[in-house]
Design a protein around this motif. Structure first.
Motif, PDB file in Angstrom:
ATOM      1  N   PHE A   1      16.933  39.183  23.985  1.00  0.00           N
ATOM      2  CA  PHE A   1      15.733  39.963  23.689  1.00  0.00           C
ATOM      3  C   PHE A   1      14.537  39.040  23.453  1.00  0.00           C
TER       4      PHE A   1
ATOM      5  N   TRP B   1      13.149  42.584  30.020  1.00  0.00           N
ATOM      6  CA  TRP B   1      13.280  43.901  29.412  1.00  0.00           C
ATOM      7  C   TRP B   1      11.963  44.688  29.437  1.00  0.00           C
TER       8      TRP B   1
ATOM      9  N   GLN C   1      12.128  46.285  32.822  1.00  0.00           N
ATOM     10  CA  GLN C   1      13.116  47.357  32.814  1.00  0.00           C
ATOM     11  C   GLN C   1      12.613  48.566  32.027  1.00  0.00           C
TER      12      GLN C   1
ATOM     13  N   ILE D   1      18.774  49.387  24.008  1.00  0.00           N
ATOM     14  CA  ILE D   1      18.349  47.994  24.187  1.00  0.00           C
ATOM     15  C   ILE D   1      19.402  47.216  24.953  1.00  0.00           C
TER      16      ILE D   1
ATOM     17  N   ILE E   1      19.352  47.853  28.642  1.00  0.00           N
ATOM     18  CA  ILE E   1      18.224  47.219  29.308  1.00  0.00           C
ATOM     19  C   ILE E   1      18.469  45.725  29.499  1.00  0.00           C
ATOM     20  N   LEU E   2      19.053  45.090  28.475  1.00  0.00           N
ATOM     21  CA  LEU E   2      19.230  43.636  28.508  1.00  0.00           C
ATOM     22  C   LEU E   2      20.435  43.181  29.319  1.00  0.00           C
TER      23      LEU E   2
END
Length: 318
Positions: free
Chosen positions: A29, A36, A39, A173, A176-177
């Protein structure tokens, strides 16, 4: 069509919460925000894709976390170049008190109100923080008919999250990552003795458990048993949580920081189920509901008390 969006990130709040849940996810992150951000521009939407007109990250340059494997500190300032390259305007928010409190939250509020009054007419505000102190700001944004998205990997008060149009939690999260587990199978390192030892340890702990397992604690136990797991980037999965998912444990459920068998274990209590089972007095139940306090089982509280007495506080995480 695109949505004119603003993203305001309280870096300390998000990174420290992610660090407690999954350190590899926290690192990605912080070190790869460009990925991200791109995304997020295409996902977790109600209508059109996002166009980031304003992207600001509020960061304490002297903040840090302890690296247990190296005995060193990882300073937040290490991630500043990555954030700048991703298009963020980084706002330094150094500590203003001896306790380490900075002014990131009030800076975010002031900037959000300034942007709200801008003739540009920003349509969506993405707030990266689980701090319920932002609730009055969200009331103002909502009254002005702005869409609100909250990024909060940890627990956030319903009084705060109920004001948002969308909530992106830890699972969001993570999605996305990291790619989906099905897409990871080709990139994961082939099984070897180290991976077999890891898989055997996790399956054994899972089978013997009588209650949900804490993922952070379980990952540290796994590292003590299988020391090379982190060096291999968790066998190519990228994070401990993803490596566990790929084991395809029977009836497994993962949510936030817990892992459990949905057949053998009782689901962890939520804010809705944590009270009202008759095990605590009615006045206490009323107080818990009004303040939205999390409730721990008595034995869990006892373990925490023993741990806190035996372990000195870590100033890095406060």
């Amino acid at each position: 069509m695109t949505t004119k969006s603003v993203i305001l990130i309280d870096f300390d709040n998000l990174f420290l919460t992610l660090w407690q849940l999954d350190r590899e996810t926290a690192r990605r992150f912080a070190s790869d925000p460009f990925r991200w951000m791109a995304q997020l521009a295409e996902s977790h939407l109600a209508l059109d894709r996002r166009r980031w007109l304003v992207a600001r990250c509020y960061l304490n340059p002297s903040g840090w976390v302890q690296l247990p494997e190296a005995g060193e500190r990882l300073y937040f300032s290490r991630f500043r170049p990555d954030l700048v390259r991703a298009g963020f305007e980084v706002i330094d928010c150094p500590p203003m008190t001896y306790t380490g409190k900075n002014a990131a939250d009030i800076r975010i509020v002031i900037d959000a109100l300034d942007l709200l009054a801008s003739p540009c007419g920003y349509e969506e505000f993405v707030i990266g923080s689980g701090d319920s102190d932002f609730a009055p700001l969200l009331h103002r944004l909502r009254a002005q008919d702005r869409r609100i998205t909250i990024i909060s990997p940890g627990y956030a008060s319903p009084a705060y999250t109920s004001l948002a149009d969308r909530i992106i939690g830890f699972e969001g999260i993570e999605s996305i990552l990291w790619p989906e587990p099905e897409q990871l199978t080709e990139s994961v390192a082939p099984p070897d003795a180290t991976h077999d030892a890891f898989a055997a340890f996790i399956r054994n702990r899972y089978d013997e458990s009588t209650e949900p397992l804490n993922l952070s604690t379980l990952s540290q136990e796994a590292l003590r048993v299988v020391g090379g797991a982190r060096d291999s980037d968790w066998f190519g999965a990228g994070s401990f949580t993803r490596a566990v998912r790929l084991l395809n444990l029977p009836n497994v459920r993962l949510s936030q920081h817990l892992l459990w068998d949905e057949v053998r274990h009782a689901a962890p209590p939520t804010s809705e189920t944590a009270v009202g089972d008759g095990s605590i007095p009615e006045p206490v139940m009323t107080l818990v509901r009004l303040l939205d306090l999390p409730r721990l089982r008595q034995e869990a509280g006892s373990r925490c008390s023993r741990f806190s007495r035996a372990t000195p506080p870590n100033s890095a995480s406060t």
